[in-house]
Design a protein around this motif. Structure first.
Motif, PDB file in Angstrom:
ATOM      1  N   LYS A 102       0.843  -1.201   0.000  1.00  0.00           N
ATOM      2  CA  LYS A 102       0.000   0.000   0.000  1.00  0.00           C
ATOM      3  C   LYS A 102       0.876   1.248   0.000  1.00  0.00           C
ATOM      4  O   LYS A 102       2.046   1.190   0.400  1.00  0.00           O
ATOM      5  CB  LYS A 102      -0.881   0.018   1.252  1.00  0.00           C
ATOM      6  N   PRO A 103       0.311   2.383  -0.385  1.00  0.00           N
ATOM      7  CA  PRO A 103       1.080   3.623  -0.278  1.00  0.00           C
ATOM      8  C   PRO A 103       1.284   3.994   1.193  1.00  0.00           C
ATOM      9  O   PRO A 103       0.550   3.507   2.062  1.00  0.00           O
ATOM     10  CB  PRO A 103       0.209   4.654  -1.000  1.00  0.00           C
ATOM     11  N   PRO A 104       2.255   4.864   1.481  1.00  0.00           N
ATOM     12  CA  PRO A 104       2.474   5.291   2.878  1.00  0.00           C
ATOM     13  C   PRO A 104       1.215   5.941   3.458  1.00  0.00           C
ATOM     14  O   PRO A 104       0.391   6.511   2.737  1.00  0.00           O
ATOM     15  CB  PRO A 104       3.605   6.315   2.768  1.00  0.00           C
ATOM     16  N   ILE A 105       1.083   5.858   4.774  1.00  0.00           N
ATOM     17  CA  ILE A 105      -0.061   6.455   5.463  1.00  0.00           C
ATOM     18  C   ILE A 105       0.084   7.980   5.432  1.00  0.00           C
ATOM     19  O   ILE A 105       1.134   8.517   5.781  1.00  0.00           O
ATOM     20  CB  ILE A 105      -0.131   5.960   6.918  1.00  0.00           C
ATOM     21  N   ASP A 106      -0.987   8.662   5.048  1.00  0.00           N
ATOM     22  CA  ASP A 106      -0.959  10.122   5.068  1.00  0.00           C
ATOM     23  C   ASP A 106      -1.287  10.613   6.480  1.00  0.00           C
ATOM     24  O   ASP A 106      -1.752   9.863   7.330  1.00  0.00           O
ATOM     25  CB  ASP A 106      -1.940  10.699   4.035  1.00  0.00           C
ATOM     26  N   ILE A 107      -1.043  11.887   6.724  1.00  0.00           N
ATOM     27  CA  ILE A 107      -1.188  12.451   8.070  1.00  0.00           C
ATOM     28  C   ILE A 107      -2.627  12.384   8.568  1.00  0.00           C
ATOM     29  O   ILE A 107      -2.869  12.168   9.755  1.00  0.00           O
ATOM     30  CB  ILE A 107      -0.634  13.891   8.130  1.00  0.00           C
ATOM     31  N   ILE A 108      -3.595  12.523   7.674  1.00  0.00           N
ATOM     32  CA  ILE A 108      -5.002  12.452   8.087  1.00  0.00           C
ATOM     33  C   ILE A 108      -5.344  11.043   8.570  1.00  0.00           C
ATOM     34  O   ILE A 108      -5.942  10.866   9.637  1.00  0.00           O
ATOM     35  CB  ILE A 108      -5.934  12.892   6.939  1.00  0.00           C
ATOM     36  N   SER A 109      -4.951  10.032   7.809  1.00  0.00           N
ATOM     37  CA  SER A 109      -5.201   8.640   8.209  1.00  0.00           C
ATOM     38  C   SER A 109      -4.467   8.292   9.501  1.00  0.00           C
ATOM     39  O   SER A 109      -5.001   7.596  10.360  1.00  0.00           O
ATOM     40  CB  SER A 109      -4.775   7.684   7.103  1.00  0.00           C
ATOM     41  N   LEU A 110      -3.242   8.781   9.630  1.00  0.00           N
ATOM     42  CA  LEU A 110      -2.471   8.523  10.847  1.00  0.00           C
ATOM     43  C   LEU A 110      -3.176   9.123  12.058  1.00  0.00           C
ATOM     44  O   LEU A 110      -3.316   8.468  13.097  1.00  0.00           O
ATOM     45  CB  LEU A 110      -1.054   9.081  10.720  1.00  0.00           C
ATOM     46  N   ASN A 111      -3.642  10.355  11.929  1.00  0.00           N
ATOM     47  CA  ASN A 111      -4.355  10.992  13.044  1.00  0.00           C
ATOM     48  C   ASN A 111      -5.623  10.232  13.406  1.00  0.00           C
ATOM     49  O   ASN A 111      -5.961  10.094  14.588  1.00  0.00           O
ATOM     50  CB  ASN A 111      -4.672  12.454  12.727  1.00  0.00           C
ATOM     51  N   GLN A 112      -6.333   9.725  12.421  1.00  0.00           N
ATOM     52  CA  GLN A 112      -7.540   8.938  12.693  1.00  0.00           C
ATOM     53  C   GLN A 112      -7.200   7.666  13.459  1.00  0.00           C
ATOM     54  O   GLN A 112      -7.903   7.291  14.406  1.00  0.00           O
ATOM     55  CB  GLN A 112      -8.263   8.597  11.391  1.00  0.00           C
ATOM     56  N   ARG A 113      -6.135   7.016  13.061  1.00  0.00           N
ATOM     57  CA  ARG A 113      -5.722   5.785  13.751  1.00  0.00           C
ATOM     58  C   ARG A 113      -5.278   6.074  15.176  1.00  0.00           C
ATOM     59  O   ARG A 113      -5.601   5.337  16.109  1.00  0.00           O
ATOM     60  CB  ARG A 113      -4.610   5.083  12.977  1.00  0.00           C
ATOM     61  N   LEU A 114      -4.513   7.157  15.343  1.00  0.00           N
ATOM     62  CA  LEU A 114      -4.073   7.531  16.689  1.00  0.00           C
ATOM     63  C   LEU A 114      -5.254   7.926  17.566  1.00  0.00           C
ATOM     64  O   LEU A 114      -5.315   7.544  18.740  1.00  0.00           O
ATOM     65  CB  LEU A 114      -3.056   8.668  16.613  1.00  0.00           C
ATOM     66  N   ASP A 115      -6.199   8.668  17.008  1.00  0.00           N
ATOM     67  CA  ASP A 115      -7.391   9.053  17.773  1.00  0.00           C
ATOM     68  C   ASP A 115      -8.181   7.835  18.225  1.00  0.00           C
ATOM     69  O   ASP A 115      -8.716   7.810  19.338  1.00  0.00           O
ATOM     70  CB  ASP A 115      -8.294   9.977  16.951  1.00  0.00           C
ATOM     71  N   SER A 116      -8.252   6.812  17.369  1.00  0.00           N
ATOM     72  CA  SER A 116      -8.999   5.605  17.744  1.00  0.00           C
ATOM     73  C   SER A 116      -8.342   4.886  18.924  1.00  0.00           C
ATOM     74  O   SER A 116      -9.018   4.217  19.699  1.00  0.00           O
ATOM     75  CB  SER A 116      -9.150   4.667  16.551  1.00  0.00           C
ATOM     76  N   LEU A 117      -7.029   5.028  19.075  1.00  0.00           N
ATOM     77  CA  LEU A 117      -6.332   4.421  20.211  1.00  0.00           C
ATOM     78  C   LEU A 117      -6.313   5.348  21.426  1.00  0.00           C
ATOM     79  O   LEU A 117      -6.358   4.883  22.568  1.00  0.00           O
ATOM     80  CB  LEU A 117      -4.902   4.052  19.817  1.00  0.00           C
ATOM     81  N   ARG A 118      -6.256   6.655  21.196  1.00  0.00           N
ATOM     82  CA  ARG A 118      -6.196   7.618  22.308  1.00  0.00           C
ATOM     83  C   ARG A 118      -7.420   7.551  23.207  1.00  0.00           C
ATOM     84  O   ARG A 118      -7.336   7.867  24.392  1.00  0.00           O
ATOM     85  CB  ARG A 118      -6.051   9.038  21.764  1.00  0.00           C
ATOM     86  N   ARG A 119      -8.548   7.149  22.678  1.00  0.00           N
ATOM     87  CA  ARG A 119      -9.744   7.115  23.524  1.00  0.00           C
ATOM     88  C   ARG A 119      -9.629   6.067  24.622  1.00  0.00           C
ATOM     89  O   ARG A 119     -10.401   6.067  25.572  1.00  0.00           O
ATOM     90  CB  ARG A 119     -10.991   6.905  22.679  1.00  0.00           C
ATOM     91  N   TYR A 120      -8.656   5.177  24.510  1.00  0.00           N
ATOM     92  CA  TYR A 120      -8.427   4.150  25.540  1.00  0.00           C
ATOM     93  C   TYR A 120      -7.249   4.499  26.454  1.00  0.00           C
ATOM     94  O   TYR A 120      -6.808   3.653  27.223  1.00  0.00           O
ATOM     95  CB  TYR A 120      -8.162   2.797  24.877  1.00  0.00           C
ATOM     96  N   LYS A 121      -6.741   5.708  26.382  1.00  0.00           N
ATOM     97  CA  LYS A 121      -5.500   6.063  27.089  1.00  0.00           C
ATOM     98  C   LYS A 121      -5.553   5.825  28.598  1.00  0.00           C
ATOM     99  O   LYS A 121      -4.528   5.571  29.210  1.00  0.00           O
ATOM    100  CB  LYS A 121      -5.097   7.500  26.794  1.00  0.00           C
ATOM    101  N   ASP A 122      -6.719   5.885  29.199  1.00  0.00           N
ATOM    102  CA  ASP A 122      -6.832   5.696  30.641  1.00  0.00           C
ATOM    103  C   ASP A 122      -7.170   4.262  31.043  1.00  0.00           C
ATOM    104  O   ASP A 122      -7.320   3.970  32.220  1.00  0.00           O
ATOM    105  CB  ASP A 122      -7.894   6.647  31.206  1.00  0.00           C
ATOM    106  N   GLU A 123      -7.264   3.372  30.072  1.00  0.00           N
ATOM    107  CA  GLU A 123      -7.565   1.966  30.356  1.00  0.00           C
ATOM    108  C   GLU A 123      -6.307   1.240  30.828  1.00  0.00           C
ATOM    109  O   GLU A 123      -5.199   1.544  30.394  1.00  0.00           O
ATOM    110  CB  GLU A 123      -8.123   1.275  29.113  1.00  0.00           C
ATOM    111  N   ASN A 124      -6.480   0.269  31.706  1.00  0.00           N
ATOM    112  CA  ASN A 124      -5.347  -0.496  32.247  1.00  0.00           C
ATOM    113  C   ASN A 124      -4.566  -1.239  31.169  1.00  0.00           C
ATOM    114  O   ASN A 124      -3.358  -1.406  31.286  1.00  0.00           O
ATOM    115  CB  ASN A 124      -5.831  -1.506  33.284  1.00  0.00           C
ATOM    116  N   PHE A 125      -5.255  -1.698  30.141  1.00  0.00           N
ATOM    117  CA  PHE A 125      -4.587  -2.524  29.128  1.00  0.00           C
ATOM    118  C   PHE A 125      -3.704  -1.712  28.183  1.00  0.00           C
ATOM    119  O   PHE A 125      -2.891  -2.269  27.469  1.00  0.00           O
ATOM    120  CB  PHE A 125      -5.600  -3.337  28.324  1.00  0.00           C
ATOM    121  N   MET A 126      -3.840  -0.408  28.189  1.00  0.00           N
ATOM    122  CA  MET A 126      -3.169   0.424  27.195  1.00  0.00           C
ATOM    123  C   MET A 126      -1.689   0.620  27.514  1.00  0.00           C
ATOM    124  O   MET A 126      -1.326   1.128  28.571  1.00  0.00           O
ATOM    125  CB  MET A 126      -3.888   1.769  27.143  1.00  0.00           C
TER     126      MET A 126
END
Length: 63
Positions: free
Chosen positions: A24-48
């Motif tokens: 695939k082509p490299p991830i663009d900044i918009i897609s990267l931010n979306q992926r990071l945002d999807s993980l950031r919502r769990y930042k306070d979870e023990n498993f993170m």
């Protein structure tokens, strides 16, 4: 899946996002931010654990 792994092993789960991919082509900044945002919502979870950004397109290079 990360929560189940945490429950089984009792260790925080670390995530890796590769900015490049063999098929695939490299991830663009918009897609990267979306992926990071999807993980950031769990930042306070023990498993993170941490989120690592790599430039390793192959599993062998990641290892």
């Amino acid at each position: 899946m990360a929560k189940l792994a945490f429950e089984k092993f009792g260790e925080p789960i670390h995530f890796e996002i590769s900015l490049t991919n063999v098929d695939k082509p490299p991830i663009d900044i918009i897609s990267l931010n979306q992926r990071l945002d999807s993980l950031r919502r769990y930042k306070d979870e023990n498993f993170m654990g941490s989120i690592c950004l790599t430039n390793a397109p192959l599993f062998l290079q990641k290892a």
